[in-house]
Design an enzyme around this catalytic site. Structure first.
Site, PDB file in Angstrom:
ATOM      1  CG  ASP A   1      -1.600  -1.274   1.497  1.00 19.30           C
ATOM      2  OD1 ASP A   1      -2.286  -1.713   0.585  1.00 19.30           O
ATOM      3  OD2 ASP A   1      -1.430  -1.853   2.586  1.00 19.30           O
TER       4      ASP A   1
ATOM      5  CG  ASP B   1       0.559   5.704   6.863  1.00 15.44           C
ATOM      6  OD1 ASP B   1      -0.369   5.926   7.635  1.00 15.44           O
ATOM      7  OD2 ASP B   1       0.432   5.139   5.764  1.00 15.44           O
TER       8      ASP B   1
ATOM      9  CD  GLU C   1      -1.046  -1.969   8.104  1.00 19.95           C
ATOM     10  OE1 GLU C   1      -1.965  -2.280   8.874  1.00 19.95           O
ATOM     11  OE2 GLU C   1      -1.172  -1.160   7.183  1.00 19.95           O
ATOM     12  CD  GLU C   2       2.752   1.856   7.296  1.00 17.61           C
ATOM     13  OE1 GLU C   2       3.390   1.733   6.243  1.00 17.61           O
ATOM     14  OE2 GLU C   2       1.516   1.952   7.332  1.00 17.61           O
TER      15      GLU C   2
ATOM     16  CG  ASP D   1      -2.267  -0.190  11.078  1.00 18.81           C
ATOM     17  OD1 ASP D   1      -1.528   0.732  10.658  1.00 18.81           O
ATOM     18  OD2 ASP D   1      -3.253  -0.606  10.445  1.00 18.81           O
TER      19      ASP D   1
ATOM     20  CG  LEU E   1      -2.534   7.337  10.675  1.00 16.70           C
ATOM     21  CD1 LEU E   1      -2.829   7.723  12.111  1.00 16.70           C
ATOM     22  CD2 LEU E   1      -1.912   8.516   9.950  1.00 16.70           C
ATOM     23  CG  ASP E   2      -6.491   0.644  10.006  1.00 15.14           C
ATOM     24  OD1 ASP E   2      -5.916  -0.050   9.158  1.00 15.14           O
ATOM     25  OD2 ASP E   2      -7.717   0.667  10.142  1.00 15.14           O
TER      26      ASP E   2
ATOM     27  CD  GLU F   1      -5.053  -3.631   9.153  1.00 12.70           C
ATOM     28  OE1 GLU F   1      -4.831  -2.511   8.659  1.00 12.70           O
ATOM     29  OE2 GLU F   1      -5.242  -4.634   8.447  1.00 12.70           O
TER      30      GLU F   1
HETATM   31  P1  AHM Z   1      -4.584   0.354   5.687  1.00  8.36           P
HETATM   32  O1  AHM Z   1      -3.952  -0.339   6.847  1.00  8.36           O
HETATM   33  O2  AHM Z   1      -3.705   0.387   4.484  1.00  8.36           O
HETATM   34  O3  AHM Z   1      -5.125   1.691   6.048  1.00  8.36           O
HETATM   35  O4  AHM Z   1      -5.801  -0.587   5.178  1.00  8.36           O
HETATM   36  C1  AHM Z   1      -6.705  -1.094   6.094  1.00  8.36           C
HETATM   37  C2  AHM Z   1      -8.033  -0.464   5.841  1.00  8.36           C
HETATM   38  C3  AHM Z   1      -9.004  -0.717   6.964  1.00  8.36           C
HETATM   39  O5  AHM Z   1      -8.998   0.334   7.871  1.00  8.36           O
HETATM   40  C4  AHM Z   1     -10.317  -0.802   6.261  1.00  8.36           C
HETATM   41  O6  AHM Z   1     -11.238  -1.622   6.965  1.00  8.36           O
HETATM   42  C5  AHM Z   1      -9.964  -1.383   4.940  1.00  8.36           C
HETATM   43  O7  AHM Z   1      -8.606  -1.073   4.707  1.00  8.36           O
HETATM   44  C6  AHM Z   1     -10.770  -0.809   3.830  1.00  8.36           C
HETATM   45  O8  AHM Z   1     -10.487  -1.496   2.661  1.00  8.36           O
HETATM   46  P2  AHM Z   1     -11.296  -1.280   1.297  1.00  8.36           P
HETATM   47  O9  AHM Z   1     -10.904   0.070   0.801  1.00  8.36           O
HETATM   48  O10 AHM Z   1     -10.841  -2.398   0.440  1.00  8.36           O
HETATM   49  O11 AHM Z   1     -12.763  -1.381   1.619  1.00  8.36           O
HETATM   50 MG    MG Z   2      -3.926  -0.793   8.588  1.00  6.64          MG
END
Ligand code: AHM
Ligand code: MG
Length: 335
Positions: free
Chosen positions: A63, A69, A92-93, A114, A116-117, A279
């Site tokens: 991602d 982040d 996560e990073e 994580d 900044l989720d 997560e």
């Molecule tokens: P991230 O950790 O890269 O922010 O991704 C996790 C996020 C969650 O917070 C969320 O539930 C999900 O990705 C949303 O995914 P989508 O855009 O496929 O619905």
């Molecule tokens: Mg996340």
């Protein structure tokens, strides 16, 4: 009018109730709350400081990484690495575990987080959050932590929680017995106990999922969602923010169900999105401690022994009644 309880007082009182507590976990959690306040203040000022936008890097699961982040990641590491409570961290990073620098003491806990989720939502001012979880180390005290210390079941967590940077900043925390929520008073700079002993409603009428991916779901999940929309008693309401913390937090307070099932794309191999360690497991821990259920459909999320740092799992979580309805469809008992 009720008591005013700061998170500091709460942590000290919680420690007193545990006869064997040495204060290390209290110290660790206290340090974390400082990191959260630093992140909250940056998230709130993000637009002003012109630090929004993509940095152009990718994290280990591919991602985009935003500047906030990176800031949140660095803040947690810089706050936690020298406290003497941790033997290593995992984020996560980062592709690998984060060691404690040689010059600092190694402690008896492991922190996974994580930073900044939901950060892809930041530019639109949508709630984002930090998720964290703490295990006891398994390797010998005083040595460097290893992958073995990090790859532990959610069931064995010592504490976990999340911070949601939303219309207000809230910390939701459990160290095993109950779930408590604290709201940050921005003037005071203190988290104050605002939601003691959170219990998830037994049932709810909100479903939360990215329905745009319906074509990729398994048949049983599709049938379940078709059912929630056509129930005789009236359809469930749909709410999906796309920020797991915000979607699960709402589910915790109002009841209902959050689903991120496996997706079967052209390859035919089902793939999940949410990461077990950073997560799924911590959020599952909070939901279970609040009286809810968190499952992959096959097994309780907390029972999964992680095989790798960035393992992904399906997440179906929420009010017991709603998740059991889902499971009845998933197991083929209803159609
Ligand atoms: P991230 O950790 O890269 O922010 O991704 C996790 C996020 C969650 O917070 C969320 O539930 C999900 O990705 C949303 O995914 P989508 O855009 O496929 O619905
Ligand atoms: Mg996340």
């Amino acid at each position: 009018m009720g008591k005013i309880v700061s998170v500091q007082r709460y942590l000290v009182e919680t420690q007193k109730a545990l006869p064997d507590a040495t204060g290390a976990l209290t110290g660790l959690l206290w340090d974390l709350t400082i990191a959260f306040k630093l992140i909250a203040s940056s998230v709130n000022r993000a637009g002003l400081e012109n630090i929004l936008g993509y940095e152009g890097e990718k994290n280990p699961t591919g991602d985009d990484v935003t500047k906030l982040d990176r800031f949140s990641q660095d803040t947690i590491v810089r706050m936690m690495e020298h406290g003497g409570h941790l033997c290593c961290m995992a984020s996560e990073e980062e592709g690998k575990i984060i060691p404690i620098p040689r010059r600092y003491e190694r402690g008896k806990y492991v922190l996974s987080f994580d930073p900044l989720d939901g950060s892809s939502n930041i530019d639109a001012n949508v709630s984002v959050g930090t998720i964290f979880s703490i295990h006891h180390r398994r390797t010998a005290e005083g040595t460097d932590g290893t992958l073995d210390d990090v790859l532990q079941r959610g069931r064995d967590l010592v504490a976990a929680g999340y911070v949601i940077y939303g219309s207000s900043t809230m910390l939701v925390l459990s160290s095993g017995t109950r779930v408590d929520g604290f709201t940050l008073d921005p003037q005071l700079g203190e988290f104050l106990l605002s939601h003691p002993d959170i219990r998830i409603p037994q049932r709810g009428t909100i479903y939360s999922t990215n329905e745009g991916y319906e074509a990729y779901w398994d048949e049983r999940t599709r049938k379940y969602i078709a059912w929630v929309k056509s129930r005789e008693a009236g359809p469930y309401k749909a709410r999906y923010i796309g920020s797991m913390i915000a979607d699960v937090h709402r589910t915790l307070l109002y009841g209902g169900i959050f689903l991120y099932p496996k997706m079967f794309q052209r390859s035919g191999r089902g793939e999940a999105k949410l990461r077990l360690l950073y997560e799924a497991a911590p959020m599952a821990y909070i939901v279970e401690k609040a009286g809810g259920i968190a499952t992959t459909g096959e097994e309780a999320i907390l029972d999964i022994v992680p095989e790798e740092l960035h393992q992904r799992v399906p997440v179906i979580t929420g009010s017991p009644h709603c998740v059991n309805e889902y499971l009845a469809f998933y197991r083929g008992e209803r159609a």
